[in-house]
Design an enzyme around this catalytic site. Structure first.
Site, PDB file in Angstrom:
ATOM      1  N   ARG A   1      41.669  35.101  57.485  1.00  0.00           N
ATOM      2  CA  ARG A   1      40.411  35.695  57.963  1.00  0.00           C
ATOM      3  C   ARG A   1      39.512  34.674  58.642  1.00  0.00           C
ATOM      4  NH1 ARG A   1      39.212  40.595  55.761  1.00  0.00           N
ATOM      5  NH2 ARG A   1      36.981  40.239  56.034  1.00  0.00           N
TER       6      ARG A   1
ATOM      7  N   LYS B   1      50.642  37.557  72.866  1.00  0.00           N
ATOM      8  CA  LYS B   1      51.361  36.844  71.797  1.00  0.00           C
ATOM      9  C   LYS B   1      51.518  35.374  72.143  1.00  0.00           C
ATOM     10  CE  LYS B   1      51.134  38.873  68.832  1.00  0.00           C
ATOM     11  NZ  LYS B   1      50.245  39.859  69.259  1.00  0.00           N
TER      12      LYS B   1
ATOM     13  N   CYS C   1      35.192  36.185  57.976  1.00  0.00           N
ATOM     14  CA  CYS C   1      35.222  35.167  56.913  1.00  0.00           C
ATOM     15  C   CYS C   1      35.848  35.830  55.692  1.00  0.00           C
ATOM     16  CB  CYS C   1      33.806  34.723  56.547  1.00  0.00           C
ATOM     17  SG  CYS C   1      32.893  34.100  57.931  1.00  0.00           S
TER      18      CYS C   1
ATOM     19  N   ASN D   1      30.120  37.437  54.151  1.00  0.00           N
ATOM     20  CA  ASN D   1      30.977  37.762  55.290  1.00  0.00           C
ATOM     21  C   ASN D   1      30.237  38.814  56.092  1.00  0.00           C
ATOM     22  OD1 ASN D   1      33.080  38.289  57.105  1.00  0.00           O
ATOM     23  ND2 ASN D   1      33.854  39.942  55.809  1.00  0.00           N
ATOM     24  N   GLY D   2      30.130  38.589  57.415  1.00  0.00           N
ATOM     25  CA  GLY D   2      29.450  39.564  58.273  1.00  0.00           C
ATOM     26  C   GLY D   2      28.413  38.865  59.140  1.00  0.00           C
TER      27      GLY D   2
ATOM     28  N   GLU E   1      51.039  42.672  76.087  1.00  0.00           N
ATOM     29  CA  GLU E   1      51.191  42.245  74.682  1.00  0.00           C
ATOM     30  C   GLU E   1      52.047  40.981  74.591  1.00  0.00           C
ATOM     31  OE1 GLU E   1      49.733  42.727  72.082  1.00  0.00           O
ATOM     32  OE2 GLU E   1      51.077  41.962  70.537  1.00  0.00           O
TER      33      GLU E   1
ATOM     34  N   GLU F   1      47.953  33.508  72.323  1.00  0.00           N
ATOM     35  CA  GLU F   1      47.134  33.323  71.115  1.00  0.00           C
ATOM     36  C   GLU F   1      47.772  32.357  70.126  1.00  0.00           C
ATOM     37  OE1 GLU F   1      46.536  36.689  68.535  1.00  0.00           O
ATOM     38  OE2 GLU F   1      48.399  37.624  69.150  1.00  0.00           O
TER      39      GLU F   1
ATOM     40  N   LYS G   1      42.083  37.084  61.572  1.00  0.00           N
ATOM     41  CA  LYS G   1      42.952  38.262  61.487  1.00  0.00           C
ATOM     42  C   LYS G   1      42.168  39.556  61.605  1.00  0.00           C
ATOM     43  CE  LYS G   1      46.859  40.397  60.827  1.00  0.00           C
ATOM     44  NZ  LYS G   1      47.888  40.363  61.882  1.00  0.00           N
TER      45      LYS G   1
ATOM     46  N   TRP H   1      34.814  31.638  59.413  1.00  0.00           N
ATOM     47  CA  TRP H   1      35.076  31.689  60.860  1.00  0.00           C
ATOM     48  C   TRP H   1      33.693  31.732  61.465  1.00  0.00           C
ATOM     49  CZ3 TRP H   1      33.983  34.585  65.163  1.00  0.00           C
ATOM     50  CH2 TRP H   1      34.790  34.380  66.288  1.00  0.00           C
TER      51      TRP H   1
ATOM     52  N   HIS I   1      49.049  41.723  95.393  1.00  0.00           N
ATOM     53  CA  HIS I   1      47.608  41.881  95.726  1.00  0.00           C
ATOM     54  C   HIS I   1      46.790  40.723  95.193  1.00  0.00           C
ATOM     55  CE1 HIS I   1      48.424  45.902  97.239  1.00  0.00           C
ATOM     56  NE2 HIS I   1      49.156  46.109  96.163  1.00  0.00           N
TER      57      HIS I   1
HETATM   58  C1  AGP Z   1      46.615  40.436  67.503  1.00  0.00           C
HETATM   59  O1  AGP Z   1      47.709  39.522  67.667  1.00  0.00           O
HETATM   60  C2  AGP Z   1      45.320  39.749  67.566  1.00  0.00           C
HETATM   61  N1  AGP Z   1      45.224  38.869  66.426  1.00  0.00           N
HETATM   62  C3  AGP Z   1      44.094  40.621  67.760  1.00  0.00           C
HETATM   63  O2  AGP Z   1      44.059  40.906  69.137  1.00  0.00           O
HETATM   64  C4  AGP Z   1      44.024  41.972  67.009  1.00  0.00           C
HETATM   65  O3  AGP Z   1      45.012  42.841  67.491  1.00  0.00           O
HETATM   66  C5  AGP Z   1      42.643  42.590  67.286  1.00  0.00           C
HETATM   67  O4  AGP Z   1      41.661  41.736  66.746  1.00  0.00           O
HETATM   68  C6  AGP Z   1      42.490  44.003  66.696  1.00  0.00           C
HETATM   69  O5  AGP Z   1      42.611  43.946  65.306  1.00  0.00           O
HETATM   70  P1  AGP Z   1      42.838  45.319  64.508  1.00  0.00           P
HETATM   71  O6  AGP Z   1      44.157  45.876  64.951  1.00  0.00           O
HETATM   72  O7  AGP Z   1      42.821  44.935  63.060  1.00  0.00           O
HETATM   73  O8  AGP Z   1      41.696  46.255  64.868  1.00  0.00           O
END
Ligand code: AGP
Length: 614
Positions: free
Chosen positions: A27, A491, A2, A103-104, A487, A494, A609, A77, A510
């Protein structure tokens, strides 16, 4: 997860709070709210969904609210309780005199809630945060001092929190505290800001105070008082933020993600400045405190990370083992922290994190540090909690990354892994001088090769359009580009919500090959090198099942035209550096598909994020 923001000063707080929350939307963005000290009392406004809904909620009260110069705000969030108005922050005690944003995660909130309900507190929401409001209020009723009430109540909290609190009886004052979650004070002229992250106030001031765990700060328009958990007065250490507000604008791009993809050539150039001058010069990593003796005693390297950073870590493994001949293990932080791990003073533990605040990785790092390992952190935020745990630090200096989908920070992490591996290889003398020189020369050419890709992205955009309307998508690769396949799939997944999966190509037969038919796009990351022929035959196996074949390649092999329905050509590059070149088209494919499908590219549903809760 958050974002919280607070302001106390001599300007209308509402504009500063809303703008600050907008800068923190990355966030989390499923609900939001503000509390403002108005003439007779604190008023609270909340809304579900995006910030625009809160702005609409506030509009009818604009004239009155413009008089308020003290307030706190929150963008959420959801962790406990659905994203509804009832669960949105700020939360209040029963009488409404005390308001809090958080936040937390309060891990012992259920026990605290039971105790408070037994005392007669009436809860309205399902959140852990409301427990904090009632707890601080109940202590305040005894001590009649907001700062002291926060100090005493915080001692009862377990878990992670960054809190901003106001009380009607102490107008135009904010008390804030934190533990295991970021909280930063911005210092203005007769005004103070407090927020989860610097984008919330950097356009107003670049003077900042990073709060440490359990510190309590009391802010009014013309005073700041900082105390530790025992009530000892501390002298605030004001730092000058290294970023420019311009990082927070799209600079004409439709989305931050597209802007940040295009920043990547300069990101690499900026990283290399001061670290790699020419192909003949040694690597300079001033903040890496790994002596020759330490490196020679190292018997293992353990890399821990999450998400995109985990994929960078996986490529880091290939690079370090190839250059330095040290065994490297890679593991998701969320798995690492819940098993018996065998690390000691001869293990180098590397934490990789864009934000430097990811809870799982931070916990894993602290566990490893307690066992005596040398902690090296690769992060885009040298001001983060993880950086403060580091014995050695490799700041990736990619600039603030706003889009939730990591792009430039990933490329910066990979570049940093190459430099770190070369640095260790030079110290351990595990690579021939000619190989070192050749690799350094190619690294110096990477920015212009990326610029070549970006200059001809129409072909990639056309490919994205052609394959956008699919439910599933498979990426295959081998060797150092297996993490590239993972990766690329993440991308796409997400930001477009397409079910994309990356596989090591040798695993296709497999099981996954059962999914292939004329509806399934299969993208093969077919880069010249040791596994090219093997991957070509895996691609032929997929083609034989009528899959829709796409090649991402630097090969001029004429055979590819018959095998693949679509070919994305990239500049040639040595196999060991190919993950950087191959990733650029995959980022663009994900972007253009999501953009074509009309998705919220920079703020995908359900994501945040910085995942600051385990
Ligand atoms: C990346 O596209 C994602 N948003 C997510 O997987 C991110 O890489 C992950 O949460 C780790 O975040 P960080 O690199 O800030 O630790």
């Amino acid at each position: 997860m958050c974002g919280i923001v607070g302001y106390v000063g001599n300007k209308p707080a509402i504009d500063i709070l809303l703008d600050g929350l907008e800068q923190l939307e990355y966030r989390g963005y499923d609900s939001s709210g503000v509390a403002l000290k108005c003439s007779e009392s604190i008023k609270v406004y909340k809304a579900e969904g995006k910030l625009i809904n809160l702005r609409e909620e506030l509009a009818p009260h604009a004239y009155e609210l413009a008089k308020s110069t003290t307030g706190i705000g929150h963008i959420r969030w959801a962790t406990h309780g659905a994203p509804t108005v009832v669960n949105a922050h700020p939360h209040t005690c029963n009488c409404g005199n005390l308001v809090v944003v958080h936040n937390g995660i309060i891990e012992n909130y259920k026990e605290l809630r039971a105790e408070l309900e037994a005392k007669g507190c009436k809860f309205k929401s399902q959140t852990d945060t409301e427990t904090v409001a009632h707890l601080v209020a109940s202590v305040y009723a005894e001590v009649k001092d907001l700062k002291k009430a926060v100090q005493l109540a915080a001692k009862k909290l377990q878990g992670a929190y960054a809190l901003c609190i106001m009380h009607n009886s102490e107008p135009n004052k904010i008390v804030a505290t934190k533990r295991n979650a970021p909280l930063i004070v911005g210092v203005g002229e007769n005004e103070f800001y407090v927020a989860s992250d610097v984008p919330a106030f950097i356009k107003h001031t670049k003077r900042a105070i990073y709060l440490s765990d359990n510190q309590v700060v009391t802010l009014t328009s013309n005073s700041i008082e900082l105390e530790d958990e025992s009530g000892n007065i501390l002298t605030p250490k004001i730092e000058l933020l290294p970023w420019e507000p311009v990082a927070l604008s799209k600079m004409g791009y439709k989305h931050f993600m597209l802007k940040e993809i295009h920043e990547q050539p300069d990101v690499i150039r900026n990283i290399l400045v001061g670290k790699l001058h020419t192909s003949d010069s040694d690597i300079v990593l001033d903040e890496v405190k790994l002596t020759k003796e330490t490196l020679k005693k190292l018997n293992r390297i353990q890399i821990i990370a999450c998400g995109t950073s985990l994929h960078a870590a996986m490529i880091g493994k290939y690079i370090i083992e190839n250059f330095c001949e040290i065994p490297v293990d890679v593991e998701a932080s969320s798995e690492y922290i819940y098993r018996k791990t065998v690390t000691d003073e001869h293990t180098l533990v590397i934490g990789v994190s864009q934000s430097g605040e990811t809870a799982d990785t931070l916990t894993a790092i602290k566990q490893s540090k307690a066992r005596g390992s040398h902690i090296l952190i690769i992060t885009n935020r040298p001001d983060s909690a993880m950086a403060r745990e580091a014995d050695s630090l490799v700041p990736v200096n990619a600039g603030i990354e706003v889009s939730v989908a990591a792009t430039k920070s990933y490329i910066a992490q990979l570049t940093s892994f190459y430099l770190l591996a070369l640095y260790m290889a030079e110290v351990k003398e595990t690579m021939a001088k000619s190989d070192l020189t050749s690799l350094k020369s190619e690294i110096l050419q990477l920015p212009q090769k990326i610029e070549q890709i970006l200059a001809h992205k129409e072909n990639i955009q056309a490919c994205a359009r052609k394959y956008a309307n699919t439910r599933d998508f498979i990426y295959i690769a081998r060797g150092i580009n297996y993490p590239t396949a993972l990766e690329g799939a993440l991308k796409l997944k997400e930001i477009s919500y397409i079910n994309a999966t990356g596989y090591p190509a040798g695993e296709l037969k497999h099981g996954p090959i059962a999914m292939l038919d004329e509806t399934m796009p299969v993208l093969s990351i077919l880069m010249n090198g040791t596994v090219y022929e093997k991957l070509l035959s895996n691609s032929e196996e997929a083609k034989a099942r009528n899959a829709r074949m796409i090649a991402l390649t630097n090969s001029d092999d004429a055979k590819l035209d018959d095998l693949f329905d679509y070919i994305i050509k990239v500049p040639d590059v040595t196999e060991l550096l190919s993950p950087i070149i191959a990733m650029i088209p995959l980022q663009l494919i994900a972007y253009y598909i999501a953009e074509f499908l009309g998705k919220d590219v920079d703020q995908p549903r359900n994501l945040a994020k910085s995942v600051t809760v385990e």
